[in-house]
Design a protein around this motif. Structure first.
Motif, PDB file in Angstrom:
ATOM      1  N   CYS A  61       0.895  -1.399   0.015  1.00 32.77           N
ATOM      2  CA  CYS A  61       0.009   0.181  -0.004  1.00 32.77           C
ATOM      3  C   CYS A  61       0.955   1.217   0.024  1.00 32.77           C
ATOM      4  N   VAL A  62       1.788   1.431   0.799  1.00 34.89           N
ATOM      5  CA  VAL A  62       2.710   2.522   0.953  1.00 34.89           C
ATOM      6  C   VAL A  62       3.613   2.765  -0.203  1.00 34.89           C
ATOM      7  N   ARG A  63       4.118   1.715  -0.883  1.00 32.34           N
ATOM      8  CA  ARG A  63       4.901   1.769  -1.840  1.00 32.34           C
ATOM      9  C   ARG A  63       3.982   2.146  -3.226  1.00 32.34           C
ATOM     10  N   ASP A  64       2.834   1.662  -3.334  1.00 30.73           N
ATOM     11  CA  ASP A  64       2.102   1.944  -4.179  1.00 30.73           C
ATOM     12  C   ASP A  64       1.611   3.446  -4.306  1.00 30.73           C
ATOM     13  N   ASP A  69       2.229   9.335  -6.173  1.00 31.52           N
ATOM     14  CA  ASP A  69       2.464  10.774  -5.404  1.00 31.52           C
ATOM     15  C   ASP A  69       1.462  10.943  -4.259  1.00 31.52           C
ATOM     16  N   LYS A  70       1.212   9.891  -3.502  1.00 33.25           N
ATOM     17  CA  LYS A  70       0.298  10.008  -2.362  1.00 33.25           C
ATOM     18  C   LYS A  70       0.975   9.254  -1.222  1.00 33.25           C
ATOM     19  N   GLY A  71       2.119   9.359  -0.987  1.00 36.97           N
ATOM     20  CA  GLY A  71       3.000   8.662   0.076  1.00 36.97           C
ATOM     21  C   GLY A  71       2.559   9.337   1.481  1.00 36.97           C
ATOM     22  N   GLU A  72       2.498  10.827   1.147  1.00 35.27           N
ATOM     23  CA  GLU A  72       2.383  11.354   2.671  1.00 35.27           C
ATOM     24  C   GLU A  72       1.438  10.853   3.484  1.00 35.27           C
TER      25      GLU A  72
END
Length: 87
Positions: A61-64, A69-72
């Protein structure tokens, strides 16, 4: 279901069986320290299950999210979880 979730599920199923055993121990009037030791064992299994779920979350999930550009937002979620774990 990926490998991390399979491991988590197995830990949870084992914990469920142990909890049922603990309930029987209480019903049977078993020694309190023995019951407490079993509760500690279940807590360890729950921690392992949570670790596997978080590993899956980070690896997928976090990698994706970072790739899109939605990691924050995902980082904030992890920080919230870590805050809860450290209490």
């Amino acid at each position: 279901m990926n490998n991390e979730k399979k491991k988590a599920e197995q830990y949870l199923k084992t914990a469920k069986g142990q909890i049922e055993g603990i309930i029987r121990m209480i019903d049977d009037g078993r020694y309190c320290v023995d019951i407490s030791n079993q509760i500690i064992a279940v807590e360890a299994l729950l921690k392992k299950a949570n670790s596997q779920i978080l590993k899956q979350h980070l690896n997928h999930c976090v990698r994706d999210a970072f790739l899109h550009d939605k990691g924050e937002e995902k980082v904030d979620e992890i920080i919230t979880i870590l805050d809860k774990l450290m209490k």
